[in-house]
Design a protein around this motif. Structure first.
Motif, PDB file in Angstrom:
ATOM      1  N   ASP A   1     -67.011  -9.934 -42.473  1.00  0.00           N
ATOM      2  CA  ASP A   1     -67.209 -10.982 -43.472  1.00  0.00           C
ATOM      3  C   ASP A   1     -68.688 -11.100 -43.843  1.00  0.00           C
ATOM      4  O   ASP A   1     -69.026 -11.296 -45.015  1.00  0.00           O
ATOM      5  CB  ASP A   1     -66.676 -12.305 -42.926  1.00  0.00           C
ATOM      6  N   LEU A   2     -69.545 -10.973 -42.852  1.00  0.00           N
ATOM      7  CA  LEU A   2     -70.980 -10.987 -43.116  1.00  0.00           C
ATOM      8  C   LEU A   2     -71.382  -9.793 -43.977  1.00  0.00           C
ATOM      9  O   LEU A   2     -72.183  -9.918 -44.912  1.00  0.00           O
ATOM     10  CB  LEU A   2     -71.754 -10.979 -41.793  1.00  0.00           C
TER      11      LEU A   2
ATOM     12  N   VAL B   1     -57.854 -13.185 -56.776  1.00  0.00           N
ATOM     13  CA  VAL B   1     -57.562 -14.004 -55.601  1.00  0.00           C
ATOM     14  C   VAL B   1     -56.683 -15.202 -55.972  1.00  0.00           C
ATOM     15  O   VAL B   1     -55.711 -15.515 -55.279  1.00  0.00           O
ATOM     16  CB  VAL B   1     -58.871 -14.486 -54.949  1.00  0.00           C
ATOM     17  N   THR B   2     -57.009 -15.845 -57.076  1.00  0.00           N
ATOM     18  CA  THR B   2     -56.240 -17.017 -57.501  1.00  0.00           C
ATOM     19  C   THR B   2     -54.792 -16.665 -57.799  1.00  0.00           C
ATOM     20  O   THR B   2     -53.872 -17.435 -57.489  1.00  0.00           O
ATOM     21  CB  THR B   2     -56.881 -17.643 -58.754  1.00  0.00           C
TER      22      THR B   2
ATOM     23  N   PHE C   1     -64.816  -3.419 -55.369  1.00  0.00           N
ATOM     24  CA  PHE C   1     -65.926  -4.224 -55.862  1.00  0.00           C
ATOM     25  C   PHE C   1     -66.847  -3.402 -56.754  1.00  0.00           C
ATOM     26  O   PHE C   1     -67.252  -3.844 -57.840  1.00  0.00           O
ATOM     27  CB  PHE C   1     -66.685  -4.792 -54.664  1.00  0.00           C
ATOM     28  N   TYR C   2     -67.160  -2.180 -56.344  1.00  0.00           N
ATOM     29  CA  TYR C   2     -68.036  -1.320 -57.145  1.00  0.00           C
ATOM     30  C   TYR C   2     -67.415  -0.982 -58.499  1.00  0.00           C
ATOM     31  O   TYR C   2     -68.109  -0.938 -59.525  1.00  0.00           O
ATOM     32  CB  TYR C   2     -68.339  -0.021 -56.400  1.00  0.00           C
ATOM     33  N   ILE C   3     -66.119  -0.732 -58.498  1.00  0.00           N
ATOM     34  CA  ILE C   3     -65.440  -0.398 -59.754  1.00  0.00           C
ATOM     35  C   ILE C   3     -65.501  -1.574 -60.719  1.00  0.00           C
ATOM     36  O   ILE C   3     -65.817  -1.418 -61.912  1.00  0.00           O
ATOM     37  CB  ILE C   3     -63.980   0.013 -59.475  1.00  0.00           C
ATOM     38  N   ILE C   4     -65.216  -2.775 -60.226  1.00  0.00           N
ATOM     39  CA  ILE C   4     -65.248  -3.953 -61.081  1.00  0.00           C
ATOM     40  C   ILE C   4     -66.670  -4.228 -61.567  1.00  0.00           C
ATOM     41  O   ILE C   4     -66.904  -4.563 -62.740  1.00  0.00           O
ATOM     42  CB  ILE C   4     -64.677  -5.176 -60.335  1.00  0.00           C
ATOM     43  N   ALA C   5     -67.649  -4.072 -60.664  1.00  0.00           N
ATOM     44  CA  ALA C   5     -69.045  -4.300 -61.048  1.00  0.00           C
ATOM     45  C   ALA C   5     -69.508  -3.298 -62.097  1.00  0.00           C
ATOM     46  O   ALA C   5     -70.208  -3.655 -63.058  1.00  0.00           O
ATOM     47  CB  ALA C   5     -69.946  -4.221 -59.811  1.00  0.00           C
ATOM     48  N   THR C   6     -69.119  -2.035 -61.939  1.00  0.00           N
ATOM     49  CA  THR C   6     -69.487  -1.014 -62.924  1.00  0.00           C
ATOM     50  C   THR C   6     -68.875  -1.329 -64.278  1.00  0.00           C
ATOM     51  O   THR C   6     -69.539  -1.201 -65.322  1.00  0.00           O
ATOM     52  CB  THR C   6     -69.025   0.375 -62.458  1.00  0.00           C
TER      53      THR C   6
ATOM     54  N   PRO D   1     -57.963 -13.348 -50.124  1.00  0.00           N
ATOM     55  CA  PRO D   1     -59.114 -14.243 -50.269  1.00  0.00           C
ATOM     56  C   PRO D   1     -60.427 -13.681 -49.723  1.00  0.00           C
ATOM     57  O   PRO D   1     -61.501 -14.192 -50.059  1.00  0.00           O
ATOM     58  CB  PRO D   1     -58.687 -15.486 -49.473  1.00  0.00           C
ATOM     59  N   ILE D   2     -60.360 -12.645 -48.924  1.00  0.00           N
ATOM     60  CA  ILE D   2     -61.591 -12.056 -48.405  1.00  0.00           C
ATOM     61  C   ILE D   2     -62.474 -11.535 -49.539  1.00  0.00           C
ATOM     62  O   ILE D   2     -63.696 -11.403 -49.387  1.00  0.00           O
ATOM     63  CB  ILE D   2     -61.259 -10.926 -47.396  1.00  0.00           C
ATOM     64  N   ILE D   3     -61.869 -11.259 -50.702  1.00  0.00           N
ATOM     65  CA  ILE D   3     -62.622 -10.799 -51.866  1.00  0.00           C
ATOM     66  C   ILE D   3     -63.653 -11.841 -52.307  1.00  0.00           C
ATOM     67  O   ILE D   3     -64.715 -11.501 -52.844  1.00  0.00           O
ATOM     68  CB  ILE D   3     -61.661 -10.464 -53.019  1.00  0.00           C
ATOM     69  N   VAL D   4     -63.354 -13.102 -52.070  1.00  0.00           N
ATOM     70  CA  VAL D   4     -64.277 -14.165 -52.466  1.00  0.00           C
ATOM     71  C   VAL D   4     -65.629 -14.007 -51.779  1.00  0.00           C
ATOM     72  O   VAL D   4     -66.656 -14.435 -52.303  1.00  0.00           O
ATOM     73  CB  VAL D   4     -63.664 -15.549 -52.163  1.00  0.00           C
ATOM     74  N   GLU D   5     -65.650 -13.374 -50.608  1.00  0.00           N
ATOM     75  CA  GLU D   5     -66.906 -13.232 -49.879  1.00  0.00           C
ATOM     76  C   GLU D   5     -67.917 -12.389 -50.649  1.00  0.00           C
ATOM     77  O   GLU D   5     -69.129 -12.630 -50.568  1.00  0.00           O
ATOM     78  CB  GLU D   5     -66.625 -12.639 -48.496  1.00  0.00           C
ATOM     79  N   PHE D   6     -67.457 -11.406 -51.396  1.00  0.00           N
ATOM     80  CA  PHE D   6     -68.368 -10.659 -52.267  1.00  0.00           C
ATOM     81  C   PHE D   6     -68.986 -11.596 -53.311  1.00  0.00           C
ATOM     82  O   PHE D   6     -70.180 -11.511 -53.607  1.00  0.00           O
ATOM     83  CB  PHE D   6     -67.627  -9.533 -52.989  1.00  0.00           C
ATOM     84  N   VAL D   7     -68.163 -12.461 -53.868  1.00  0.00           N
ATOM     85  CA  VAL D   7     -68.644 -13.375 -54.908  1.00  0.00           C
ATOM     86  C   VAL D   7     -69.643 -14.370 -54.324  1.00  0.00           C
ATOM     87  O   VAL D   7     -70.596 -14.774 -55.000  1.00  0.00           O
ATOM     88  CB  VAL D   7     -67.467 -14.102 -55.581  1.00  0.00           C
ATOM     89  N   LEU D   8     -69.461 -14.765 -53.081  1.00  0.00           N
ATOM     90  CA  LEU D   8     -70.438 -15.640 -52.436  1.00  0.00           C
ATOM     91  C   LEU D   8     -71.812 -14.972 -52.390  1.00  0.00           C
ATOM     92  O   LEU D   8     -72.833 -15.596 -52.689  1.00  0.00           O
ATOM     93  CB  LEU D   8     -69.975 -15.999 -51.024  1.00  0.00           C
ATOM     94  N   GLY D   9     -71.834 -13.700 -52.015  1.00  0.00           N
ATOM     95  CA  GLY D   9     -73.097 -12.967 -52.005  1.00  0.00           C
ATOM     96  C   GLY D   9     -73.677 -12.809 -53.391  1.00  0.00           C
ATOM     97  O   GLY D   9     -74.900 -12.914 -53.596  1.00  0.00           O
TER      98      GLY D   9
END
Length: 341
Positions: free
Chosen positions: A51-52, A171-172, A145-150, A184-192
């Protein structure tokens, strides 16, 4: 923030996250070979070092995508060079080793799983299916995450709001379920990402913060294990990362050893389960009476040391070669903070 800043305390956190995962796996693997009860019960929480890592990844990707690698093609290629070749090498090596007598405890995997593992698609076979290198499950989230960010970088001048919106929407739509695309673990990327936008992209900060808070509050209505993990480990990880970033902006970190081990966290992550397994097999044959605490500590240290050697001997050179960047420029700020259980 436009200067080539090194977040040394983030590197320290990367090593801490990797080390917690290593000791977690060391304990459960040693117990599977020697039996007994866990001598260090708290090590079971080491699995949440992931998670970190996810929060750190969200922060670093926004930073490098906003300052050092603004072109989507360059961004995507550097992510490929940083993540994929090393993962393929370790996965193929593990696949080959599994055919040696006495190595694979559950038998060798099939070619179908190998292909899915190589292309970060083992999740398509079901939530309980892990890639051949089992810690690679979280790399599948990293690649998503990289694909969505790209895509966000290709579509907008301010890509991070779009990236966060897509991930939060996924997630929603799942309402707290564990399915890969809705976990919901995907939200942790958004927190960063939110932490990074506070420093780099101020106009995106408040909308992203509000959207993330709303999604987390909504998930509280679905108290699943996945939501519990986000609350108990994702949010505290975000607080720790934010604190580290603030300190890095105010005062340089004086130490060298921990940041250097943080640089090696990806290699430590990729290799530690293999090192632990092989070490346990040797221990059972050569020193089966080793006390559990000694075995766990020794194997953990060995795993970190082996991962560091792989980083210095292979990872740095391979990344430099593929990304066509001089070895001296492969600095911590460019590196993907991925590690998993």
């Amino acid at each position: 923030m436009q200067r080539r800043q090194k977040f040394q305390r983030i590197q320290v956190l990367r090593f801490f996250a990797a080390a917690t995962v290593v000791v977690y796996h060391a304990q459960i693997t040693v117990l599977s070979y020697l039996g007994g009860t866990p001598p260090f019960p708290l090590l079971k929480y080491g699995q949440y070092g992931v998670d970190l890592f996810f929060v750190i990844s969200g922060f670093i990707i926004v930073y490098i995508g906003s300052t050092l690698e603004k072109a989507p093609i360059l961004f995507a290629w550097r992510r490929f060079a940083r993540v994929v070749p090393m993962y393929w090498i370790v996965t193929l090596a593990l696949f080959a080793l599994s055919y040696l007598p006495g190595i694979a405890r559950a038998g060798p995997p099939d070619v179908d799983l190998l292909l899915r593992s190589m292309f970060f698609l083992s999740w398509t076979k079901g939530n309980e299916v892990y890639p051949i290198l089992n810690v690679g499950w979280s790399l599948e989230y990293e690649v998503l995450f990289y694909i969505i960010a790209t895509a966000g970088m290709a579509l907008a001048k301010r890509p991070w709001g779009i990236t966060a919106f897509i991930m939060l929407a996924l997630v929603t739509s799942g309402r707290g379920t564990s399915f890969f695309l809705q976990n919901p673990i995907i939200v942790e990327f958004v927190l960063g990402m939110t932490i990074a936008t506070a420093l780099i992209d101020r106009p995106s900060f408040l909308p992203m913060l509000a959207g993330t808070a709303l999604v987390i509050a909504t998930l509280a209505l679905a108290p699943t294990v996945q939501v519990w993990r986000l609350w108990m480990f994702g949010l505290p990880s975000a607080v720790v990362v934010a604190g580290a970033v603030m300190l890095d902006n105010r005062r340089s970190y004086a130490g060298r050893i921990l940041p250097e081990l943080g640089n090696a966290s990806y290699s430590i992550y990729l290799t530690h389960v293999v090192v632990i397994s092989l070490a346990c097999k040797l221990m059972v044959k050569l020193a089966p009476a080793t006390p559990l605490p000694v075995a766990i500590a020794a194997i953990s240290i060995l795993s970190v040391a082996a991962g560091y050697v792989v980083y210095r001997v292979l990872e740095l050179r391979l990344t430099s070669l593929i990304s066509r960047r001089p070895l001296r420029e492969v600095s911590p700020v460019h590196q993907m903070p991925g590690s998993n259980t």
